[in-house]
Design an enzyme around this catalytic site. Structure first.
Site, PDB file in Angstrom:
ATOM      1  N   TYR A  85      -1.911   5.511 -12.525  1.00 16.45           N
ATOM      2  CA  TYR A  85      -2.472   5.394 -11.168  1.00 16.45           C
ATOM      3  C   TYR A  85      -1.512   6.012 -10.147  1.00 16.45           C
ATOM      4  O   TYR A  85      -1.904   6.849  -9.313  1.00 16.45           O
ATOM      5  CB  TYR A  85      -2.736   3.920 -10.826  1.00 16.45           C
ATOM      6  CG  TYR A  85      -2.889   3.669  -9.337  1.00 16.45           C
ATOM      7  CD1 TYR A  85      -4.030   4.092  -8.650  1.00 16.45           C
ATOM      8  CD2 TYR A  85      -1.881   3.028  -8.600  1.00 16.45           C
ATOM      9  CE1 TYR A  85      -4.170   3.872  -7.277  1.00 16.45           C
ATOM     10  CE2 TYR A  85      -2.009   2.805  -7.236  1.00 16.45           C
ATOM     11  CZ  TYR A  85      -3.152   3.236  -6.575  1.00 16.45           C
ATOM     12  OH  TYR A  85      -3.272   3.032  -5.221  1.00 16.45           O
ATOM     13  N   LYS A 114      -2.020   9.235  -7.629  1.00 17.33           N
ATOM     14  CA  LYS A 114      -1.919   9.173  -6.155  1.00 17.33           C
ATOM     15  C   LYS A 114      -0.815  10.114  -5.661  1.00 17.33           C
ATOM     16  O   LYS A 114      -0.966  10.770  -4.628  1.00 17.33           O
ATOM     17  CB  LYS A 114      -1.634   7.733  -5.691  1.00 17.33           C
ATOM     18  CG  LYS A 114      -2.776   6.764  -5.884  1.00 17.33           C
ATOM     19  CD  LYS A 114      -4.025   7.086  -5.061  1.00 17.33           C
ATOM     20  CE  LYS A 114      -3.844   6.884  -3.576  1.00 17.33           C
ATOM     21  NZ  LYS A 114      -5.129   7.038  -2.839  1.00 17.33           N
ATOM     22  N   THR A 130      -0.265   5.170  -1.293  1.00 16.50           N
ATOM     23  CA  THR A 130       0.356   3.925  -1.736  1.00 16.50           C
ATOM     24  C   THR A 130       1.877   4.032  -1.838  1.00 16.50           C
ATOM     25  O   THR A 130       2.413   5.127  -2.057  1.00 16.50           O
ATOM     26  CB  THR A 130      -0.209   3.555  -3.122  1.00 16.50           C
ATOM     27  OG1 THR A 130       0.517   2.457  -3.657  1.00 16.50           O
ATOM     28  CG2 THR A 130      -0.099   4.711  -4.111  1.00 16.50           C
ATOM     29  N   ASP A 131       2.543   2.884  -1.742  1.00 19.66           N
ATOM     30  CA  ASP A 131       3.999   2.860  -1.950  1.00 19.66           C
ATOM     31  C   ASP A 131       4.367   3.071  -3.421  1.00 19.66           C
ATOM     32  O   ASP A 131       5.526   3.326  -3.743  1.00 19.66           O
ATOM     33  CB  ASP A 131       4.608   1.549  -1.433  1.00 19.66           C
ATOM     34  CG  ASP A 131       4.029   0.298  -2.078  1.00 19.66           C
ATOM     35  OD1 ASP A 131       3.158   0.403  -2.960  1.00 19.66           O
ATOM     36  OD2 ASP A 131       4.451  -0.818  -1.686  1.00 19.66           O
ATOM     37  N   GLU A 132       3.370   2.962  -4.321  1.00 22.01           N
ATOM     38  CA  GLU A 132       3.681   3.099  -5.759  1.00 22.01           C
ATOM     39  C   GLU A 132       4.176   4.495  -6.105  1.00 22.01           C
ATOM     40  O   GLU A 132       4.781   4.696  -7.161  1.00 22.01           O
ATOM     41  CB  GLU A 132       2.467   2.747  -6.616  1.00 22.01           C
ATOM     42  CG  GLU A 132       2.015   1.327  -6.397  1.00 22.01           C
ATOM     43  CD  GLU A 132       1.225   0.732  -7.551  1.00 22.01           C
ATOM     44  OE1 GLU A 132       1.188   1.339  -8.630  1.00 22.01           O
ATOM     45  OE2 GLU A 132       0.649  -0.337  -7.343  1.00 22.01           O
TER      46      GLU A 132
HETATM   47  P1  NAD Z   1     -11.165  -0.016  -4.051  1.00 21.81           P
HETATM   48  O1  NAD Z   1     -11.056   0.246  -5.511  1.00 21.81           O
HETATM   49  O2  NAD Z   1     -11.521  -1.373  -3.582  1.00 21.81           O
HETATM   50  O3  NAD Z   1     -12.229   0.992  -3.406  1.00 21.81           O
HETATM   51  C1  NAD Z   1     -12.299   2.338  -3.751  1.00 21.81           C
HETATM   52  C2  NAD Z   1     -13.633   2.873  -3.274  1.00 21.81           C
HETATM   53  O4  NAD Z   1     -13.702   4.267  -3.582  1.00 21.81           O
HETATM   54  C3  NAD Z   1     -14.830   2.212  -3.956  1.00 21.81           C
HETATM   55  O5  NAD Z   1     -15.798   1.863  -2.994  1.00 21.81           O
HETATM   56  C4  NAD Z   1     -15.353   3.289  -4.882  1.00 21.81           C
HETATM   57  O6  NAD Z   1     -16.759   3.194  -5.115  1.00 21.81           O
HETATM   58  C5  NAD Z   1     -14.983   4.539  -4.113  1.00 21.81           C
HETATM   59  N1  NAD Z   1     -14.880   5.725  -4.966  1.00 21.81           N
HETATM   60  C6  NAD Z   1     -14.298   5.847  -6.185  1.00 21.81           C
HETATM   61  N2  NAD Z   1     -14.424   7.101  -6.635  1.00 21.81           N
HETATM   62  C7  NAD Z   1     -15.064   7.802  -5.671  1.00 21.81           C
HETATM   63  C8  NAD Z   1     -15.467   9.164  -5.535  1.00 21.81           C
HETATM   64  N3  NAD Z   1     -15.226  10.076  -6.490  1.00 21.81           N
HETATM   65  N4  NAD Z   1     -16.103   9.538  -4.404  1.00 21.81           N
HETATM   66  C9  NAD Z   1     -16.369   8.638  -3.431  1.00 21.81           C
HETATM   67  N5  NAD Z   1     -16.024   7.357  -3.516  1.00 21.81           N
HETATM   68  C10 NAD Z   1     -15.373   6.926  -4.610  1.00 21.81           C
HETATM   69  O7  NAD Z   1      -9.788   0.470  -3.437  1.00 21.81           O
HETATM   70  P2  NAD Z   1      -8.983  -0.114  -2.189  1.00 21.81           P
HETATM   71  O8  NAD Z   1      -8.094  -1.197  -2.658  1.00 21.81           O
HETATM   72  O9  NAD Z   1      -9.903  -0.334  -1.066  1.00 21.81           O
HETATM   73  O10 NAD Z   1      -8.037   1.145  -1.882  1.00 21.81           O
HETATM   74  C11 NAD Z   1      -8.463   2.161  -0.979  1.00 21.81           C
HETATM   75  C12 NAD Z   1      -7.397   3.247  -0.937  1.00 21.81           C
HETATM   76  O11 NAD Z   1      -6.165   2.685  -0.518  1.00 21.81           O
HETATM   77  C13 NAD Z   1      -7.123   3.893  -2.295  1.00 21.81           C
HETATM   78  O12 NAD Z   1      -6.904   5.255  -2.083  1.00 21.81           O
HETATM   79  C14 NAD Z   1      -5.859   3.214  -2.786  1.00 21.81           C
HETATM   80  O13 NAD Z   1      -5.118   4.079  -3.629  1.00 21.81           O
HETATM   81  C15 NAD Z   1      -5.138   2.971  -1.471  1.00 21.81           C
HETATM   82  N6  NAD Z   1      -4.232   1.813  -1.475  1.00 21.81           N
HETATM   83  C16 NAD Z   1      -4.682   0.572  -1.823  1.00 21.81           C
HETATM   84  C17 NAD Z   1      -3.806  -0.510  -1.764  1.00 21.81           C
HETATM   85  C18 NAD Z   1      -4.245  -1.908  -2.124  1.00 21.81           C
HETATM   86  O14 NAD Z   1      -3.415  -2.808  -2.119  1.00 21.81           O
HETATM   87  N7  NAD Z   1      -5.512  -2.161  -2.404  1.00 21.81           N
HETATM   88  C19 NAD Z   1      -2.480  -0.313  -1.355  1.00 21.81           C
HETATM   89  C20 NAD Z   1      -2.065   0.993  -1.064  1.00 21.81           C
HETATM   90  C21 NAD Z   1      -2.946   2.047  -1.084  1.00 21.81           C
HETATM   91  O1  DAU Z   2       1.501  -1.307  -3.865  1.00 23.06           O
HETATM   92  C1  DAU Z   2       0.243  -0.828  -3.537  1.00 23.06           C
HETATM   93  C2  DAU Z   2      -0.693  -0.990  -4.717  1.00 23.06           C
HETATM   94  O2  DAU Z   2      -0.981  -2.382  -4.816  1.00 23.06           O
HETATM   95  C3  DAU Z   2      -1.979  -0.195  -4.563  1.00 23.06           C
HETATM   96  O3  DAU Z   2      -1.677   1.165  -4.515  1.00 23.06           O
HETATM   97  C4  DAU Z   2      -2.949  -0.492  -5.705  1.00 23.06           C
HETATM   98  O4  DAU Z   2      -4.183   0.173  -5.473  1.00 23.06           O
HETATM   99  C5  DAU Z   2      -3.189  -1.987  -5.747  1.00 23.06           C
HETATM  100  O5  DAU Z   2      -4.003  -2.301  -6.848  1.00 23.06           O
HETATM  101  C6  DAU Z   2      -1.858  -2.735  -5.840  1.00 23.06           C
HETATM  102  O6  DAU Z   2      -1.229  -2.495  -7.135  1.00 23.06           O
HETATM  103  P1  DAU Z   2      -0.511  -3.676  -7.937  1.00 23.06           P
HETATM  104  O7  DAU Z   2      -0.453  -3.304  -9.353  1.00 23.06           O
HETATM  105  O8  DAU Z   2       0.751  -4.082  -7.268  1.00 23.06           O
HETATM  106  O9  DAU Z   2      -1.605  -4.840  -7.662  1.00 23.06           O
HETATM  107  P2  DAU Z   2      -2.224  -5.958  -8.603  1.00 23.06           P
HETATM  108  O10 DAU Z   2      -3.014  -6.871  -7.724  1.00 23.06           O
HETATM  109  O11 DAU Z   2      -2.887  -5.407  -9.803  1.00 23.06           O
HETATM  110  O12 DAU Z   2      -0.937  -6.743  -9.101  1.00 23.06           O
HETATM  111  C7  DAU Z   2      -0.023  -7.327  -8.167  1.00 23.06           C
HETATM  112  C8  DAU Z   2       1.125  -7.889  -8.987  1.00 23.06           C
HETATM  113  O13 DAU Z   2       0.639  -8.996  -9.758  1.00 23.06           O
HETATM  114  C9  DAU Z   2       1.697  -6.912 -10.010  1.00 23.06           C
HETATM  115  O14 DAU Z   2       3.084  -7.114 -10.102  1.00 23.06           O
HETATM  116  C10 DAU Z   2       1.017  -7.308 -11.322  1.00 23.06           C
HETATM  117  C11 DAU Z   2       0.809  -8.792 -11.160  1.00 23.06           C
HETATM  118  N1  DAU Z   2      -0.392  -9.353 -11.815  1.00 23.06           N
HETATM  119  C12 DAU Z   2      -1.587  -8.764 -11.580  1.00 23.06           C
HETATM  120  C13 DAU Z   2      -2.736  -9.246 -12.166  1.00 23.06           C
HETATM  121  C14 DAU Z   2      -4.065  -8.579 -11.929  1.00 23.06           C
HETATM  122  C15 DAU Z   2      -0.263 -10.465 -12.633  1.00 23.06           C
HETATM  123  O15 DAU Z   2       0.831 -11.019 -12.833  1.00 23.06           O
HETATM  124  N2  DAU Z   2      -1.407 -10.956 -13.203  1.00 23.06           N
HETATM  125  C16 DAU Z   2      -2.628 -10.366 -13.030  1.00 23.06           C
HETATM  126  O16 DAU Z   2      -3.624 -10.849 -13.628  1.00 23.06           O
END
Ligand code: NAD
Ligand code: DAU
Length: 347
Positions: A154, A158, A128-130
């Site tokens: 988180y 990561k 992630t970019d975080e």
């Molecule tokens: P998600 O939470 O939707 O899915 C995560 C999956 O991992 C789930 O299916 C869960 O059951 C599985 N899991 C959790 N613990 C596990 C374990 N110990 N062994 C096997 N499986 C396990 O997450 P996502 O949004 O699909 O993100 C996927 C990946 O991408 C993550 O690594 C996250 O950090 C990264 N990522 C997500 C975003 C985003 O915006 N969603 C952005 C940047 C990076």
């Molecule tokens: O940047 C990549 C990341 O993006 C991933 O690594 C994470 O897995 C993914 O969850 C996401 O993180 P964020 O914290 O940016 O996503 P989230 O959807 O939780 O929130 C997006 C923005 O919206 C953040 O600034 C918080 C805000 N927010 C979120 C929720 C859930 C609100 O204002 N209200 C809300 O109820």
């Protein structure tokens, strides 16, 4: 030859598995622990597809992963498995370190005992970019050379996993690739993240909780674009390299929420004729809330010829259309009945 996709029942992982099998004949083994975020219904269309097999288990189970690698002659692992929601990491950090750090360690250990068997083996770690922390309004976007400055539990978990992957490359010569991407959006995202939560709450007549002033910036990446970037990195990325992946869509949260309300007003007008925007409620800010993320995706474009194809407006409309057409999916993933089914099926 087969690829092993960990976390393939989650949001991005399941989009990736579906996309992979739609564009390639190479089989996929999905390994997923089926936490609250993993949903087997995401992969339902593959039930009778002989190219796909599903295994419930943890990435931290080194013996299980080692067996899967050998028995399927795996040529690449794509690691999506993680605890992924920042708010949950604030209220309870421990599972984030158990899965994202110790789990990744267990996975790397299995790969360490296997990778020498295949000269073409690749381990692609999805991050992630975080990890780069937060940007001021006028600072340049995150490049791969930015220092790591994680601010939430988180992000720290990561960042640790990225460091582990790097260390396994340097120490044991693992053939690794790392991607760091911005906020994904699209179908099959669990309704705790901003976009699906807002759609769900709007339709349910609930408040739309915007943290603080809502002027925090995220750089939105359509999940289909993310999948194509990962395919490209797996195919042509240079071993040991990191690639940032972004959608070139920097938006404030309040802009995103207002755009969602406008789409819903058009596609599912409220009976009383008022706008969903009337449900927007500013609430207490997230502790340690990163103000701005932005991805500089020049390296992946320059070196691998990848750039995002989806405009934010069309991607958001597709996403809203998907959630409107799949209200049962949201009901299912948030219901106890589905969790009970998982428990019966898998113990
Ligand atoms: P998600 O939470 O939707 O899915 C995560 C999956 O991992 C789930 O299916 C869960 O059951 C599985 N899991 C959790 N613990 C596990 C374990 N110990 N062994 C096997 N499986 C396990 O997450 P996502 O949004 O699909 O993100 C996927 C990946 O991408 C993550 O690594 C996250 O950090 C990264 N990522 C997500 C975003 C985003 O915006 N969603 C952005 C940047 C990076
Ligand atoms: O940047 C990549 C990341 O993006 C991933 O690594 C994470 O897995 C993914 O969850 C996401 O993180 P964020 O914290 O940016 O996503 P989230 O959807 O939780 O929130 C997006 C923005 O919206 C953040 O600034 C918080 C805000 N927010 C979120 C929720 C859930 C609100 O204002 N209200 C809300 O109820």
């Amino acid at each position: 030859m087969t690829i092993l996709v960990t976390g393939g029942a989650g949001f991005i992982g399941s989009n990736f598995v579906l996309d992979w099998l739609a564009t390639s004949s190479e089989p996929v083994v999905t390994l997923d622990a089926l936490t609250y975020a993993g949903n087997l219904n995401n992969l339902k269309s593959l039930e009778s597809d002989a190219r796909h097999s599903f295994v419930r288990g943890s990435i931290g189970d080194t013996a299980l992963v080692a067996r899967l690698l050998r028995s399927h002659d795996v040529r690449a692992v794509i690691n999506f498995a993680a605890e992924s929601h920042v708010d949950r990491s604030i209220s309870g950090p421990a599972p984030f370190f158990e899965t994202n750090v110790m789990g990744t360690l267990g996975l790397l250990e299995a790969v360490r005992g296997y990778f020498a068997q295949r000269s073409d083996f690749r381990f692609l770690h999805v991050s992630t970019d975080e990890v780069y922390g937060t940007l001021e309004r006028d600072e340049p976007a995150f490049a791969e050379t930015n220092p790591y400055r994680p601010n939430s539990p988180y992000a720290a978990s990561k960042a640790s996993s990225d460091h582990l992957v790097r260390a396994y490359r340097e120490t044991y010569g693992l053939p690794v690739l790392v991607t760091n991407c911005s906020n994904n959006y699209g179908p099959l995202q669990f309704p705790e993240k901003l976009i699906p939560l807002m759609i769900h709450n709007a339709l349910a007549g609930k408040a739309l909780p915007v943290y603080g002033d809502g002027l925090q910036v995220r750089d939105w990446l359509y999940v289909g674009d993310h999948c194509s970037a990962l395919r490209r990195v797996l195919e042509a990325g240079s071993l040991g390299e990191t690639y940032n992946v972004g959608g070139n869509n920097q938006k404030t949260n309040i802009e995103v929420v207002r755009a969602l309300c406008a789409l819903l007003d058009r596609k599912r007008p409220k009976a009383d004729g008022t706008s969903y925007a009337g449900q927007i409620t500013h609430v207490t800010d997230r502790p340690g809330h990163d103000r701005r993320y932005a991805i500089d995706a020049c390296k992946i474009e320059r070196e691998l010829g990848w750039s995002p194809a989806e405009a934010f407006e069309s991607g958001l409309e597709k996403t809203v259309d998907w959630y409107l057409a799949n209200e049962n999916w949201v009901a299912d993933v948030t219901s106890g009945a589905y969790r009970e089914w998982v428990a019966r099926q898998y113990g």
